[in-house]
Scaffold this motif. Structure first.
Motif, PDB file in Angstrom:
ATOM      1  N   ASP A  96       0.833  -1.208   0.000  1.00  0.00           N
ATOM      2  CA  ASP A  96       0.000   0.000   0.000  1.00  0.00           C
ATOM      3  C   ASP A  96       0.864   1.253   0.000  1.00  0.00           C
ATOM      4  OD1 ASP A  96      -2.370  -1.374  -0.069  1.00  0.00           O
ATOM      5  OD2 ASP A  96      -2.737  -1.275   2.091  1.00  0.00           O
ATOM      6  N   MET A  97       1.924   1.248   0.802  1.00  0.00           N
ATOM      7  CA  MET A  97       2.816   2.406   0.856  1.00  0.00           C
ATOM      8  C   MET A  97       3.495   2.639  -0.488  1.00  0.00           C
ATOM      9  SD  MET A  97       4.519   1.779   4.624  1.00  0.00           S
ATOM     10  CE  MET A  97       5.690   3.115   4.437  1.00  0.00           C
ATOM     11  N   LYS A  98       3.893   1.556  -1.135  1.00  0.00           N
ATOM     12  CA  LYS A  98       4.554   1.668  -2.441  1.00  0.00           C
ATOM     13  C   LYS A  98       3.603   2.276  -3.472  1.00  0.00           C
ATOM     14  CE  LYS A  98       7.391  -1.176  -5.555  1.00  0.00           C
ATOM     15  NZ  LYS A  98       7.923  -2.545  -5.787  1.00  0.00           N
ATOM     16  N   LYS A  99       2.338   1.821  -3.462  1.00  0.00           N
ATOM     17  CA  LYS A  99       1.342   2.357  -4.396  1.00  0.00           C
ATOM     18  C   LYS A  99       1.087   3.837  -4.123  1.00  0.00           C
ATOM     19  CE  LYS A  99      -1.070  -2.094  -4.488  1.00  0.00           C
ATOM     20  NZ  LYS A  99      -2.310  -2.807  -4.076  1.00  0.00           N
ATOM     21  N   LEU A 100       0.924   4.189  -2.849  1.00  0.00           N
ATOM     22  CA  LEU A 100       0.637   5.566  -2.485  1.00  0.00           C
ATOM     23  C   LEU A 100       1.785   6.496  -2.859  1.00  0.00           C
ATOM     24  CD1 LEU A 100      -1.059   4.938   0.957  1.00  0.00           C
ATOM     25  CD2 LEU A 100      -2.166   5.873  -1.064  1.00  0.00           C
ATOM     26  N   ASN A 101       3.019   6.052  -2.631  1.00  0.00           N
ATOM     27  CA  ASN A 101       4.169   6.864  -3.001  1.00  0.00           C
ATOM     28  C   ASN A 101       4.223   7.086  -4.508  1.00  0.00           C
ATOM     29  OD1 ASN A 101       5.134   7.218  -0.386  1.00  0.00           O
ATOM     30  ND2 ASN A 101       6.363   5.345  -0.439  1.00  0.00           N
ATOM     31  N   GLN A 102       3.862   6.060  -5.271  1.00  0.00           N
ATOM     32  CA  GLN A 102       3.840   6.184  -6.733  1.00  0.00           C
ATOM     33  C   GLN A 102       2.827   7.241  -7.166  1.00  0.00           C
ATOM     34  OE1 GLN A 102       5.807   5.081  -8.978  1.00  0.00           O
ATOM     35  NE2 GLN A 102       4.817   4.067 -10.708  1.00  0.00           N
ATOM     36  N   ILE A 103       1.662   7.238  -6.523  1.00  0.00           N
ATOM     37  CA  ILE A 103       0.629   8.233  -6.852  1.00  0.00           C
ATOM     38  C   ILE A 103       1.077   9.630  -6.460  1.00  0.00           C
ATOM     39  CG2 ILE A 103      -1.731   8.985  -6.344  1.00  0.00           C
ATOM     40  CD1 ILE A 103      -2.440   6.010  -5.975  1.00  0.00           C
ATOM     41  N   VAL A 104       1.609   9.770  -5.234  1.00  0.00           N
ATOM     42  CA  VAL A 104       2.050  11.085  -4.746  1.00  0.00           C
ATOM     43  C   VAL A 104       3.111  11.677  -5.662  1.00  0.00           C
ATOM     44  CG1 VAL A 104       3.274  12.240  -2.865  1.00  0.00           C
ATOM     45  CG2 VAL A 104       1.437  10.654  -2.343  1.00  0.00           C
ATOM     46  N   ASP A 105       4.017  10.836  -6.144  1.00  0.00           N
ATOM     47  CA  ASP A 105       5.105  11.322  -7.000  1.00  0.00           C
ATOM     48  C   ASP A 105       4.596  11.916  -8.307  1.00  0.00           C
ATOM     49  OD1 ASP A 105       6.984  10.563  -5.164  1.00  0.00           O
ATOM     50  OD2 ASP A 105       7.542   8.693  -6.167  1.00  0.00           O
ATOM     51  N   HIS A 106       3.359  11.582  -8.713  1.00  0.00           N
ATOM     52  CA  HIS A 106       2.839  12.053 -10.001  1.00  0.00           C
ATOM     53  C   HIS A 106       1.674  13.034  -9.852  1.00  0.00           C
ATOM     54  CE1 HIS A 106       5.065   8.409 -11.169  1.00  0.00           C
ATOM     55  NE2 HIS A 106       5.199   8.982 -12.342  1.00  0.00           N
ATOM     56  N   LEU A 107       1.370  13.437  -8.616  1.00  0.00           N
ATOM     57  CA  LEU A 107       0.320  14.434  -8.421  1.00  0.00           C
ATOM     58  C   LEU A 107       0.767  15.779  -8.971  1.00  0.00           C
ATOM     59  CD1 LEU A 107      -0.871  13.611  -4.791  1.00  0.00           C
ATOM     60  CD2 LEU A 107      -2.153  13.269  -6.905  1.00  0.00           C
ATOM     61  N   PRO A 108      -0.141  16.641  -9.427  1.00  0.00           N
ATOM     62  CA  PRO A 108      -1.610  16.471  -9.424  1.00  0.00           C
ATOM     63  C   PRO A 108      -2.165  15.936 -10.748  1.00  0.00           C
ATOM     64  CG  PRO A 108      -1.090  18.732  -9.942  1.00  0.00           C
ATOM     65  CD  PRO A 108       0.239  18.024  -9.791  1.00  0.00           C
ATOM     66  N   GLN A 109      -1.313  15.363 -11.592  1.00  0.00           N
ATOM     67  CA  GLN A 109      -1.756  14.923 -12.917  1.00  0.00           C
ATOM     68  C   GLN A 109      -2.468  13.573 -12.910  1.00  0.00           C
ATOM     69  OE1 GLN A 109       1.482  15.853 -12.359  1.00  0.00           O
ATOM     70  NE2 GLN A 109       1.460  17.898 -13.251  1.00  0.00           N
ATOM     71  N   VAL A 110      -2.521  12.895 -11.769  1.00  0.00           N
ATOM     72  CA  VAL A 110      -3.024  11.532 -11.730  1.00  0.00           C
ATOM     73  C   VAL A 110      -4.524  11.457 -12.016  1.00  0.00           C
ATOM     74  CG1 VAL A 110      -3.314   9.460 -10.311  1.00  0.00           C
ATOM     75  CG2 VAL A 110      -1.248  10.846 -10.092  1.00  0.00           C
ATOM     76  N   LYS A 111      -4.890  10.571 -12.926  1.00  0.00           N
ATOM     77  CA  LYS A 111      -6.297  10.274 -13.222  1.00  0.00           C
ATOM     78  C   LYS A 111      -6.477   8.758 -13.177  1.00  0.00           C
ATOM     79  CE  LYS A 111      -6.977  14.344 -16.166  1.00  0.00           C
ATOM     80  NZ  LYS A 111      -7.401  14.855 -17.501  1.00  0.00           N
ATOM     81  N   GLU A 112      -7.739   8.333 -13.215  1.00  0.00           N
ATOM     82  CA  GLU A 112      -7.994   6.901 -13.092  1.00  0.00           C
ATOM     83  C   GLU A 112      -9.061   6.441 -14.074  1.00  0.00           C
ATOM     84  OE1 GLU A 112      -9.331   3.550  -9.716  1.00  0.00           O
ATOM     85  OE2 GLU A 112      -8.996   5.646  -9.149  1.00  0.00           O
ATOM     86  N   LYS A 113      -8.845   5.270 -14.636  1.00  0.00           N
ATOM     87  CA  LYS A 113      -9.830   4.603 -15.477  1.00  0.00           C
ATOM     88  C   LYS A 113     -10.030   3.185 -14.975  1.00  0.00           C
ATOM     89  CE  LYS A 113      -8.909   6.977 -19.913  1.00  0.00           C
ATOM     90  NZ  LYS A 113     -10.288   7.430 -20.191  1.00  0.00           N
ATOM     91  N   LEU A 114     -11.215   2.660 -15.211  1.00  0.00           N
ATOM     92  CA  LEU A 114     -11.485   1.246 -14.969  1.00  0.00           C
ATOM     93  C   LEU A 114     -11.857   0.639 -16.306  1.00  0.00           C
ATOM     94  CD1 LEU A 114     -12.019  -1.175 -13.031  1.00  0.00           C
ATOM     95  CD2 LEU A 114     -14.389  -0.375 -12.913  1.00  0.00           C
ATOM     96  N   GLY A 115     -11.216  -0.459 -16.657  1.00  0.00           N
ATOM     97  CA  GLY A 115     -11.545  -1.010 -17.958  1.00  0.00           C
ATOM     98  C   GLY A 115     -10.994  -2.407 -18.183  1.00  0.00           C
ATOM     99  N   PHE A 116     -11.539  -3.042 -19.223  1.00  0.00           N
ATOM    100  CA  PHE A 116     -11.046  -4.346 -19.662  1.00  0.00           C
ATOM    101  C   PHE A 116      -9.855  -4.127 -20.595  1.00  0.00           C
ATOM    102  CE2 PHE A 116     -15.554  -5.339 -18.804  1.00  0.00           C
ATOM    103  CZ  PHE A 116     -15.382  -6.395 -17.923  1.00  0.00           C
ATOM    104  N   ILE A 117      -8.826  -4.919 -20.411  1.00  0.00           N
ATOM    105  CA  ILE A 117      -7.676  -4.849 -21.314  1.00  0.00           C
ATOM    106  C   ILE A 117      -8.004  -5.624 -22.587  1.00  0.00           C
ATOM    107  CG2 ILE A 117      -5.288  -5.575 -21.660  1.00  0.00           C
ATOM    108  CD1 ILE A 117      -4.728  -4.918 -18.793  1.00  0.00           C
ATOM    109  N   LEU A 118      -7.954  -4.926 -23.701  1.00  0.00           N
ATOM    110  CA  LEU A 118      -8.206  -5.555 -24.997  1.00  0.00           C
ATOM    111  C   LEU A 118      -6.930  -6.112 -25.606  1.00  0.00           C
ATOM    112  CD1 LEU A 118     -10.646  -2.913 -26.575  1.00  0.00           C
ATOM    113  CD2 LEU A 118     -11.226  -4.998 -25.300  1.00  0.00           C
ATOM    114  N   ALA A 119      -5.807  -5.438 -25.298  1.00  0.00           N
ATOM    115  CA  ALA A 119      -4.525  -5.890 -25.853  1.00  0.00           C
ATOM    116  C   ALA A 119      -3.387  -5.163 -25.160  1.00  0.00           C
ATOM    117  CB  ALA A 119      -4.476  -5.631 -27.358  1.00  0.00           C
ATOM    118  N   VAL A 120      -2.210  -5.771 -25.208  1.00  0.00           N
ATOM    119  CA  VAL A 120      -0.963  -5.102 -24.826  1.00  0.00           C
ATOM    120  C   VAL A 120      -0.089  -5.127 -26.073  1.00  0.00           C
ATOM    121  CG1 VAL A 120       1.050  -5.111 -23.330  1.00  0.00           C
ATOM    122  CG2 VAL A 120      -1.164  -5.840 -22.424  1.00  0.00           C
TER     123      VAL A 120
END
Length: 225
Positions: A96-120
């Protein structure tokens, strides 16, 4: 000091640090409430879970203090149980700390989507996700959304959720090597590296994708019962 209190105290210290990280992120996200509403909700949920974890750890310490000192077998069993619980809880807090630090490092540009992966897809600059955006509804909101969409008997409602996906999108998001990637192993979430993820069959698997600009910073697979 015996090993049991040290483990439990270490767990509490990790939880306290994680709560502090949550508070920093929470305050930063509130500067732009509308844009980051989903992230704020998830941080609030994380903070509540961490507070519960702290209470549980404190309870375990109290239980250890009350164990009959003459019952060596009982103490050993308790130590094993607490150690197992502590190792798992510490790993979860660290993630959880690792995820939160990743988000904080990219604020305030962070946005979120929920979706199915169609391809990589492999590209000159690395990899990109092709994502089909969806909406997730739970409990009564799920029933209402399903009724509005004309599918009141959809199977997922028996598990308390509904996914709205009226059209198939093809949103492209760059997937850099420093993105944090978490996939489900059964009902458990595990971290994987990019070179591992691109070899997996991810089609039609549901992910929360946090991104900054056109690049993903954190992917977490959504559990569906």
């Amino acid at each position: 000091m015996s090993k049991k209190p040290k483990v439990a105290i270490g767990l509490i210290l990790l939880i306290i640090v994680s709560l502090a990280s949550n508070l920093v992120l929470f305050n930063a996200l509130h500067k732009n409430k509308q844009e980051n509403a989903q992230s704020i909700q998830r941080v609030e949920e994380n903070m509540k879970q961490l507070q519960d974890d702290m209470l549980l750890a404190q309870s375990k310490i109290t239980q250890m203090d009350r164990v009959n000192p003459q019952s060596d077998a009982h103490q050993q069993q308790e130590a094993v149980a607490v150690s197992s619980m502590s190792d798992e809880a510490i790993s979860e807090v660290q993630a959880d700390m690792k995820k939160l630090n990743q988000i904080v490092d990219h604020l305030p540009q962070v946005k979120e989507k929920l979706g199915f992966i169609l391809a990589v897809k492999k590209e000159d600059a690395g990899y990109s996700l092709v994502l089909d955006d969806v909406e997730w509804f739970s409990a009564e909101a799920a029933e209402q959304a399903a009724a509005e969409d004309g599918v009141p008997d959809t199977a997922s409602l028996s598990n308390g959720f509904y996914i709205r996906n009226p059209v198939t999108d093809d949103t492209h998001i760059h997937l850099p090597t420093d993105a944090l990637l978490y996939v489900l192993d059964g009902s458990r979430t595990v971290e994987v590296k990019l070179h591992e993820m691109v070899t997996m069959n991810l089609v039609d698997r549901l992910f929360h994708v946090r991104y900054a600009g056109d690049s993903a910073i954190l992917l977490e697979e959504q559990y569906r019962p």
